[in-house]
Scaffold this motif. Sequence first.
Motif, PDB file in Angstrom:
ATOM      1  N   SER A 200     -27.658  32.415  75.323  1.00 12.37           N
ATOM      2  CA  SER A 200     -28.212  33.761  75.179  1.00 12.37           C
ATOM      3  C   SER A 200     -27.490  34.536  74.081  1.00 12.37           C
ATOM      4  O   SER A 200     -26.338  34.234  73.738  1.00 12.37           O
ATOM      5  N   THR A 201     -28.141  35.546  73.554  1.00 11.85           N
ATOM      6  CA  THR A 201     -27.548  36.367  72.504  1.00 11.85           C
ATOM      7  C   THR A 201     -26.315  37.097  73.038  1.00 11.85           C
ATOM      8  O   THR A 201     -25.290  37.171  72.354  1.00 11.85           O
ATOM      9  N   THR A 202     -26.374  37.577  74.270  1.00  9.87           N
ATOM     10  CA  THR A 202     -25.230  38.309  74.838  1.00  9.87           C
ATOM     11  C   THR A 202     -23.987  37.423  74.905  1.00  9.87           C
ATOM     12  O   THR A 202     -22.902  37.835  74.492  1.00  9.87           O
ATOM     13  N   VAL A 203     -24.129  36.224  75.444  1.00 10.34           N
ATOM     14  CA  VAL A 203     -22.962  35.332  75.541  1.00 10.34           C
ATOM     15  C   VAL A 203     -22.534  34.885  74.136  1.00 10.34           C
ATOM     16  O   VAL A 203     -21.339  34.782  73.848  1.00 10.34           O
ATOM     17  N   GLY A 204     -23.495  34.681  73.250  1.00 12.83           N
ATOM     18  CA  GLY A 204     -23.169  34.312  71.861  1.00 12.83           C
ATOM     19  C   GLY A 204     -22.313  35.373  71.180  1.00 12.83           C
ATOM     20  O   GLY A 204     -21.324  35.056  70.512  1.00 12.83           O
ATOM     21  N   GLN A 205     -22.681  36.633  71.378  1.00  9.98           N
ATOM     22  CA  GLN A 205     -21.891  37.725  70.790  1.00  9.98           C
ATOM     23  C   GLN A 205     -20.480  37.723  71.362  1.00  9.98           C
ATOM     24  O   GLN A 205     -19.495  37.914  70.643  1.00  9.98           O
ATOM     25  N   HIS A 206     -20.396  37.467  72.658  1.00 11.24           N
ATOM     26  CA  HIS A 206     -19.092  37.415  73.330  1.00 11.24           C
ATOM     27  C   HIS A 206     -18.245  36.278  72.735  1.00 11.24           C
ATOM     28  O   HIS A 206     -17.049  36.446  72.477  1.00 11.24           O
ATOM     29  N   ILE A 207     -18.887  35.143  72.486  1.00  9.96           N
ATOM     30  CA  ILE A 207     -18.158  33.982  71.956  1.00  9.96           C
ATOM     31  C   ILE A 207     -17.669  34.253  70.522  1.00  9.96           C
ATOM     32  O   ILE A 207     -16.545  33.889  70.165  1.00  9.96           O
ATOM     33  N   ILE A 208     -18.490  34.921  69.749  1.00 15.03           N
ATOM     34  CA  ILE A 208     -18.050  35.271  68.383  1.00 15.03           C
ATOM     35  C   ILE A 208     -16.788  36.141  68.472  1.00 15.03           C
ATOM     36  O   ILE A 208     -15.809  35.901  67.773  1.00 15.03           O
ATOM     37  N   ARG A 209     -16.798  37.129  69.374  1.00 15.43           N
ATOM     38  CA  ARG A 209     -15.624  38.005  69.521  1.00 15.43           C
ATOM     39  C   ARG A 209     -14.409  37.231  70.015  1.00 15.43           C
ATOM     40  O   ARG A 209     -13.323  37.353  69.485  1.00 15.43           O
ATOM     41  N   ARG A 210     -14.620  36.408  71.051  1.00 14.19           N
ATOM     42  CA  ARG A 210     -13.487  35.722  71.694  1.00 14.19           C
ATOM     43  C   ARG A 210     -12.882  34.650  70.793  1.00 14.19           C
ATOM     44  O   ARG A 210     -11.734  34.255  70.990  1.00 14.19           O
ATOM     45  N   SER A 211     -13.657  34.138  69.833  1.00 10.82           N
ATOM     46  CA  SER A 211     -13.149  33.070  68.961  1.00 10.82           C
ATOM     47  C   SER A 211     -12.356  33.648  67.795  1.00 10.82           C
ATOM     48  O   SER A 211     -11.754  32.894  67.026  1.00 10.82           O
ATOM     49  N   ALA A 212     -12.335  34.978  67.679  1.00  9.25           N
ATOM     50  CA  ALA A 212     -11.715  35.592  66.491  1.00  9.25           C
ATOM     51  C   ALA A 212     -10.204  35.383  66.459  1.00  9.25           C
ATOM     52  O   ALA A 212      -9.637  35.121  65.400  1.00  9.25           O
ATOM     53  N   ASP A 213      -9.544  35.461  67.613  1.00  7.52           N
ATOM     54  CA  ASP A 213      -8.079  35.372  67.630  1.00  7.52           C
ATOM     55  C   ASP A 213      -7.588  34.047  67.056  1.00  7.52           C
ATOM     56  O   ASP A 213      -6.529  33.988  66.438  1.00  7.52           O
ATOM     57  N   THR A 214      -8.336  32.982  67.288  1.00  6.24           N
ATOM     58  CA  THR A 214      -7.915  31.677  66.778  1.00  6.24           C
ATOM     59  C   THR A 214      -8.720  31.285  65.535  1.00  6.24           C
ATOM     60  O   THR A 214      -8.667  30.135  65.095  1.00  6.24           O
ATOM     61  N   VAL A 215      -9.448  32.218  64.952  1.00  6.78           N
ATOM     62  CA  VAL A 215     -10.221  32.037  63.710  1.00  6.78           C
ATOM     63  C   VAL A 215     -10.955  30.698  63.686  1.00  6.78           C
ATOM     64  O   VAL A 215     -10.724  29.847  62.842  1.00  6.78           O
ATOM     65  N   LYS A 216     -11.852  30.537  64.643  1.00  3.09           N
ATOM     66  CA  LYS A 216     -12.630  29.304  64.704  1.00  3.09           C
ATOM     67  C   LYS A 216     -13.889  29.420  63.856  1.00  3.09           C
ATOM     68  O   LYS A 216     -14.443  30.516  63.729  1.00  3.09           O
ATOM     69  N   ARG A 217     -14.362  28.294  63.367  1.00  2.21           N
ATOM     70  CA  ARG A 217     -15.731  28.277  62.866  1.00  2.21           C
ATOM     71  C   ARG A 217     -16.653  28.366  64.082  1.00  2.21           C
ATOM     72  O   ARG A 217     -16.408  27.703  65.097  1.00  2.21           O
ATOM     73  N   VAL A 218     -17.705  29.156  63.970  1.00  2.00           N
ATOM     74  CA  VAL A 218     -18.632  29.303  65.091  1.00  2.00           C
ATOM     75  C   VAL A 218     -20.056  29.156  64.574  1.00  2.00           C
ATOM     76  O   VAL A 218     -20.404  29.732  63.538  1.00  2.00           O
ATOM     77  N   THR A 219     -20.873  28.377  65.267  1.00  2.00           N
ATOM     78  CA  THR A 219     -22.313  28.422  65.027  1.00  2.00           C
ATOM     79  C   THR A 219     -22.975  28.811  66.349  1.00  2.00           C
ATOM     80  O   THR A 219     -22.551  28.349  67.417  1.00  2.00           O
ATOM     81  N   VAL A 220     -23.956  29.690  66.270  1.00  2.00           N
ATOM     82  CA  VAL A 220     -24.591  30.204  67.486  1.00  2.00           C
ATOM     83  C   VAL A 220     -26.116  30.130  67.364  1.00  2.00           C
ATOM     84  O   VAL A 220     -26.709  30.704  66.470  1.00  2.00           O
ATOM     85  N   GLU A 221     -26.707  29.385  68.271  1.00  2.00           N
ATOM     86  CA  GLU A 221     -28.172  29.307  68.395  1.00  2.00           C
ATOM     87  C   GLU A 221     -28.526  30.156  69.598  1.00  2.00           C
ATOM     88  O   GLU A 221     -28.208  29.785  70.727  1.00  2.00           O
ATOM     89  N   LEU A 222     -29.188  31.284  69.366  1.00  2.00           N
ATOM     90  CA  LEU A 222     -29.323  32.270  70.446  1.00  2.00           C
ATOM     91  C   LEU A 222     -30.780  32.471  70.869  1.00  2.00           C
ATOM     92  O   LEU A 222     -31.603  31.583  70.714  1.00  2.00           O
ATOM     93  N   GLY A 223     -31.084  33.625  71.378  1.00  2.00           N
ATOM     94  CA  GLY A 223     -32.402  33.870  71.961  1.00  2.00           C
ATOM     95  C   GLY A 223     -33.504  34.016  70.923  1.00  2.00           C
ATOM     96  O   GLY A 223     -33.264  33.987  69.721  1.00  2.00           O
ATOM     97  N   GLY A 224     -34.722  34.203  71.413  1.00  2.00           N
ATOM     98  CA  GLY A 224     -35.858  34.362  70.515  1.00  2.00           C
ATOM     99  C   GLY A 224     -36.982  35.159  71.155  1.00  2.00           C
ATOM    100  O   GLY A 224     -36.983  35.396  72.373  1.00  2.00           O
ATOM    101  N   LYS A 225     -37.891  35.614  70.327  1.00  2.00           N
ATOM    102  CA  LYS A 225     -39.099  36.288  70.818  1.00  2.00           C
ATOM    103  C   LYS A 225     -40.179  35.964  69.786  1.00  2.00           C
ATOM    104  O   LYS A 225     -40.610  36.823  69.007  1.00  2.00           O
ATOM    105  N   SER A 226     -40.549  34.702  69.749  1.00  2.00           N
ATOM    106  CA  SER A 226     -41.383  34.201  68.660  1.00  2.00           C
ATOM    107  C   SER A 226     -42.805  34.732  68.726  1.00  2.00           C
ATOM    108  O   SER A 226     -43.402  34.833  69.798  1.00  2.00           O
ATOM    109  N   ALA A 227     -43.336  35.039  67.531  1.00  2.00           N
ATOM    110  CA  ALA A 227     -44.744  35.421  67.431  1.00  2.00           C
ATOM    111  C   ALA A 227     -45.589  34.184  67.204  1.00  2.00           C
ATOM    112  O   ALA A 227     -45.170  33.231  66.532  1.00  2.00           O
ATOM    113  N   ASN A 228     -46.767  34.200  67.768  1.00  2.00           N
ATOM    114  CA  ASN A 228     -47.752  33.137  67.591  1.00  2.00           C
ATOM    115  C   ASN A 228     -49.002  33.843  67.061  1.00  2.00           C
ATOM    116  O   ASN A 228     -49.699  34.515  67.810  1.00  2.00           O
TER     117      ASN A 228
END
Length: 492
Positions: free
Chosen positions: A229-257
Amino acid sequence: MREYAHFIANHWHRPASRQTVDRSNPANDALVARYAQGGQADMDIAVAAARKAFDEGPWPRMPAQERADILYRIADLITANAERLIDIEIEEVGKARRFVKGDVGAASAFFRHAAGMAAQSHGEAYSNLPSQKTGLVLRQPVGVVGVIVPWNFPIEIFAKKVPFALASGCTVVVKPSEMTSGSALEVARLAASAGLPPGVLNIVTGRGSEAGEALTTHPGVDMISFTGSTTVGQHIIRRSADTVKRVTVELGGKSANIVCADADLDSALEGTLQAIFAFQGQCCVAGSRLLVADGIAEVFLKRLIARAEALTIGDPQLATTDLGAMISAAHTQKVLGYIERAKRDGQRLIAGGDRITPGAGLSDNFVSPTIFADIQPDHALFAEEIFGPVLSVTRFRTSEEAITLANQTQYGLANTIWTTNLATAMTASRQLKSGLVWVNTTLDGAPQLPFGGVKASGFGRELGNAGYDDFTDVKTVILSTAPYLSSFSAPT
Ligand code: NAP
Ligand code: MG
């Protein structure tokens, strides 16, 4: 019932806490699996194993072809064990058999594709530098990768990440969803029997708040590859900052058709149905916003309602089932909350909207295919990721208006357009703000094509060259054979 410990360095490890997490089949509430509840102590052991396998080898320094041979063997073992893996996924995820077969097939295909990439990967060389120096651009594995996987496509998302990380020479610690950890553990066991050296692939199960948190903050981990989810993804970006990790995040969507008036309406109808009701809409790329051209809207919706109402909701084990169970009672409740609120504030419900128990012995974690018409962009049904079989319909007059509506969201994962006009298709492909655009097809993909989002749908890619490259660092090497002259002694 299946009982598992953590899988670390090719051995089963009981959790330090001796605590476990139970998983029930959401379709009938039967207990199906018991997992180790991981925490910091377990993660320390797993990361140490992955660190050792990376720093001491042999994995990252093995000839790429040898890594590829092992990945091909894992792909073969996934295929050979497909029936068991399919059963585990159906039981834990509640997803209908017809979809799970595809997920397991895709997992094997991703291992096979990544194996091919291992031997193909290469850097760059420049022989046109001053003083006949040589410039090399090496591609090297990032190191120890922490992989965090959600519950909706457990084996497929695992396989969008893990084999690509392994192919590049990384070692991995996976934290699957606490609800759907079976397939990751089973594949890791198969990988060990395929000859994957100890410590290269480790699985620590348990809750995100404990095991996931320990992985994200661990100083021994170089990168986090997260889907969720986007919420947990944002949390992970913040929490990974102290150890300066590379982060990739595939998060939520609301696709149009988007269905244009000039579309092949039979294809658009099948696509619309697939996009929102496949796996009960619990899909990051679900086409949850139907944008339909004014001129055809009435006829199209009439046909769509008839198709949606004819879908079979029931036991996910049966080959004839179209819609299985929602992932949990709590998630069912969350989806029904959206439906109830929309009904209360007067939105026009044109199909479904019910919680059901589709047969004897089944739970009530089932939601009928639901469609709301005439939804405005400021409504929650248009704006929020519901992650259920709930379609919001909005009409448009011109294709420009459709593109504007499609982009009117915080998300940017995937959009679909149905049109026979090449100019409309190309304009939409350029202007839709998403990592993926599907034209006259939907929920489509291939191992060689990158997958991922923009905006609140995240960053980084899985699959394809871009997905492979995300697990590598670029190192620049400059080689000289001429005497070195510093700036101090160089003539001015
Ligand atoms: P989620 O709640 O974000 O969880 C995803 C993973 O993160 C789970 O393994 C979860 O563990 C773990 N986690 C939770 N809190 C954590 C923390 N503090 N630190 C580290 N890890 C933590 O998502 P979900 O409910 O499983 O899946 C649904 C969401 O995933 C939707 O929003 C969907 O759009 C998104 N999704 C995106 C893609 C994509 O490619 N863009 C694909 C599929 C799904 P536990 O489950 O054990 O708590
Ligand atoms: Mg969750």
